[in-house]
Motif scaffolding. Structure first.
Motif, mmCIF file in Angstrom:
data_model
loop_
_atom_site.group_PDB
_atom_site.id
_atom_site.type_symbol
_atom_site.label_atom_id
_atom_site.label_comp_id
_atom_site.label_asym_id
_atom_site.label_seq_id
_atom_site.Cartn_x
_atom_site.Cartn_y
_atom_site.Cartn_z
ATOM 1 N N THR A 1 0.870 -1.174 0.000
ATOM 2 C CA THR A 1 0.000 0.000 0.000
ATOM 3 C C THR A 1 0.902 1.217 0.000
ATOM 4 O O THR A 1 1.855 1.301 0.787
ATOM 5 N N PHE B 1 -3.289 3.695 -2.325
ATOM 6 C CA PHE B 1 -3.842 2.520 -2.984
ATOM 7 C C PHE B 1 -2.898 1.350 -2.782
ATOM 8 O O PHE B 1 -1.735 1.526 -2.431
ATOM 9 N N GLU C 1 -4.670 -4.147 -6.682
ATOM 10 C CA GLU C 1 -6.111 -4.138 -6.426
ATOM 11 C C GLU C 1 -6.915 -3.506 -7.558
ATOM 12 O O GLU C 1 -8.134 -3.588 -7.566
ATOM 13 N N ARG D 1 -7.354 -0.280 -8.281
ATOM 14 C CA ARG D 1 -8.059 0.971 -7.971
ATOM 15 C C ARG D 1 -7.550 2.140 -8.801
ATOM 16 O O ARG D 1 -8.196 3.177 -8.863
#
Length: 144
Positions: free
Chosen positions: A11, A37, A41, A43
Protein backbone atom coordinates in the motif's frame (compact mmCIF):
# COMPACT_ATOMS: atom_id res chain seq x y z
CA UNK A 1 20.78 -0.03 4.05
CA UNK A 2 18.80 0.26 0.81
CA UNK A 3 15.24 1.54 0.95
CA UNK A 4 12.41 -0.89 0.36
CA UNK A 5 11.14 -0.97 -3.20
CA UNK A 6 7.43 -1.04 -3.95
CA UNK A 7 6.13 -4.51 -4.79
CA UNK A 8 2.74 -6.00 -5.66
CA UNK A 9 0.54 -6.02 -2.54
CA UNK A 10 2.18 -2.93 -1.01
CA UNK A 11 0.00 0.00 0.00
CA UNK A 12 1.48 3.32 -1.09
CA UNK A 13 0.76 7.03 -0.82
CA UNK A 14 1.72 9.14 -3.83
CA UNK A 15 1.30 12.64 -5.15
CA UNK A 16 0.75 13.01 -8.87
CA UNK A 17 0.08 15.46 -11.65
CA UNK A 18 -1.44 14.06 -14.85
CA UNK A 19 -0.96 15.78 -18.22
CA UNK A 20 -2.11 15.20 -21.77
CA UNK A 21 0.20 15.28 -24.82
CA UNK A 22 -0.47 19.02 -25.24
CA UNK A 23 0.80 19.66 -21.69
CA UNK A 24 -2.61 20.47 -20.21
CA UNK A 25 -3.13 19.16 -16.66
CA UNK A 26 -6.24 16.96 -16.29
CA UNK A 27 -5.79 16.03 -12.60
CA UNK A 28 -3.40 16.59 -9.72
CA UNK A 29 -3.18 15.73 -6.04
CA UNK A 30 -1.01 18.80 -5.35
CA UNK A 31 -2.66 20.82 -2.61
CA UNK A 32 -4.67 17.77 -1.48
CA UNK A 33 -3.81 14.63 0.45
CA UNK A 34 -1.78 12.10 -1.53
CA UNK A 35 -3.74 9.18 -2.97
CA UNK A 36 -3.40 5.84 -1.21
CA UNK A 37 -3.84 2.52 -2.98
CA UNK A 38 -2.65 -1.07 -2.87
CA UNK A 39 -0.65 -2.37 -5.83
CA UNK A 40 -2.61 -5.11 -7.60
CA UNK A 41 -6.11 -4.14 -6.43
CA UNK A 42 -6.93 -2.27 -9.65
CA UNK A 43 -8.06 0.97 -7.97
CA UNK A 44 -5.84 3.01 -10.30
CA UNK A 45 -5.12 2.50 -14.00
CA UNK A 46 -2.70 -0.38 -14.72
CA UNK A 47 0.03 1.86 -16.16
CA UNK A 48 0.04 3.98 -12.99
CA UNK A 49 0.58 0.87 -10.85
CA UNK A 50 3.37 -0.22 -13.21
CA UNK A 51 4.98 3.22 -12.90
CA UNK A 52 5.36 3.01 -9.11
CA UNK A 53 6.53 -0.63 -8.96
CA UNK A 54 10.17 -0.75 -7.93
CA UNK A 55 10.21 2.84 -6.65
CA UNK A 56 11.07 3.72 -3.05
CA UNK A 57 9.76 6.31 -0.59
CA UNK A 58 10.82 9.79 -1.69
CA UNK A 59 11.35 8.81 -5.32
CA UNK A 60 10.02 11.08 -8.04
CA UNK A 61 9.55 10.09 -11.66
CA UNK A 62 7.73 10.96 -14.83
CA UNK A 63 5.89 8.15 -16.60
CA UNK A 64 4.09 8.21 -19.95
CA UNK A 65 1.25 5.71 -19.99
CA UNK A 66 -0.16 4.59 -23.35
CA UNK A 67 -3.96 4.59 -23.66
CA UNK A 68 -4.13 0.77 -23.57
CA UNK A 69 -2.63 0.86 -20.03
CA UNK A 70 -4.80 3.84 -19.05
CA UNK A 71 -8.49 4.14 -19.98
CA UNK A 72 -8.34 2.06 -23.15
CA UNK A 73 -9.16 3.01 -26.73
CA UNK A 74 -11.97 5.39 -27.66
CA UNK A 75 -14.72 3.03 -28.84
CA UNK A 76 -17.17 4.33 -31.46
CA UNK A 77 -19.85 1.90 -30.31
CA UNK A 78 -19.96 3.87 -27.04
CA UNK A 79 -21.12 6.98 -28.93
CA UNK A 80 -24.89 7.14 -29.37
CA UNK A 81 -27.31 9.52 -31.08
CA UNK A 82 -30.53 10.21 -29.17
CA UNK A 83 -33.62 11.78 -30.66
CA UNK A 84 -34.70 14.79 -28.61
CA UNK A 85 -38.19 13.27 -28.29
CA UNK A 86 -36.58 10.58 -26.08
CA UNK A 87 -35.15 13.12 -23.63
CA UNK A 88 -36.87 13.94 -20.33
CA UNK A 89 -39.12 17.01 -20.51
CA UNK A 90 -37.25 20.23 -19.88
CA UNK A 91 -33.79 18.77 -20.56
CA UNK A 92 -31.87 21.05 -22.92
CA UNK A 93 -28.26 19.82 -22.76
CA UNK A 94 -25.19 21.71 -23.96
CA UNK A 95 -21.96 20.28 -25.36
CA UNK A 96 -19.75 19.16 -22.47
CA UNK A 97 -22.63 18.47 -20.07
CA UNK A 98 -22.44 15.16 -18.25
CA UNK A 99 -25.62 13.15 -17.85
CA UNK A 100 -26.38 9.85 -16.19
CA UNK A 101 -28.14 7.12 -18.14
CA UNK A 102 -29.03 3.54 -17.30
CA UNK A 103 -27.82 0.62 -19.41
CA UNK A 104 -30.19 -2.15 -20.52
CA UNK A 105 -28.79 -4.15 -17.59
CA UNK A 106 -29.85 -1.39 -15.18
CA UNK A 107 -26.33 -0.08 -14.49
CA UNK A 108 -25.81 3.69 -14.24
CA UNK A 109 -23.35 5.17 -16.74
CA UNK A 110 -22.09 8.74 -17.07
CA UNK A 111 -22.17 10.12 -20.62
CA UNK A 112 -20.87 13.38 -22.05
CA UNK A 113 -22.86 15.45 -24.54
CA UNK A 114 -20.57 15.82 -27.58
CA UNK A 115 -22.96 17.17 -30.22
CA UNK A 116 -26.28 19.01 -30.15
CA UNK A 117 -28.66 19.88 -32.98
CA UNK A 118 -32.38 20.62 -33.27
CA UNK A 119 -33.52 17.03 -33.60
CA UNK A 120 -31.01 15.01 -31.62
CA UNK A 121 -28.03 14.96 -29.30
CA UNK A 122 -24.92 12.79 -29.41
CA UNK A 123 -23.70 11.18 -26.20
CA UNK A 124 -20.30 9.61 -25.55
CA UNK A 125 -20.10 6.93 -22.83
CA UNK A 126 -16.33 6.53 -23.21
CA UNK A 127 -14.23 7.71 -20.27
CA UNK A 128 -13.17 11.31 -21.09
CA UNK A 129 -9.53 10.14 -21.19
CA UNK A 130 -10.17 7.06 -23.39
CA UNK A 131 -7.84 6.92 -26.38
CA UNK A 132 -5.34 9.33 -24.81
CA UNK A 133 -1.78 8.71 -23.72
CA UNK A 134 -1.21 10.18 -20.26
CA UNK A 135 1.94 11.55 -18.63
CA UNK A 136 2.21 11.56 -14.85
CA UNK A 137 4.71 13.26 -12.57
CA UNK A 138 4.73 10.95 -9.55
CA UNK A 139 6.21 11.44 -6.08
CA UNK A 140 6.19 8.40 -3.77
CA UNK A 141 5.30 9.87 -0.37
CA UNK A 142 5.51 6.60 1.57
CA UNK A 143 5.05 2.86 1.55
CA UNK A 144 2.42 2.34 4.25
Amino acid sequence: MAQAQIQSGDTVKVHYTGRLDDGSVFDSSVGRDPIEFTIGEGRVIPGFEDAVLGAASGDTKTATIPSDKAYGPHREEMVVHVDRSNLPDGLDPDIGDQLQMTTQEGMPVVVTVVEVDEGSITLDANHPLAGKDLTFDIEVVEIV
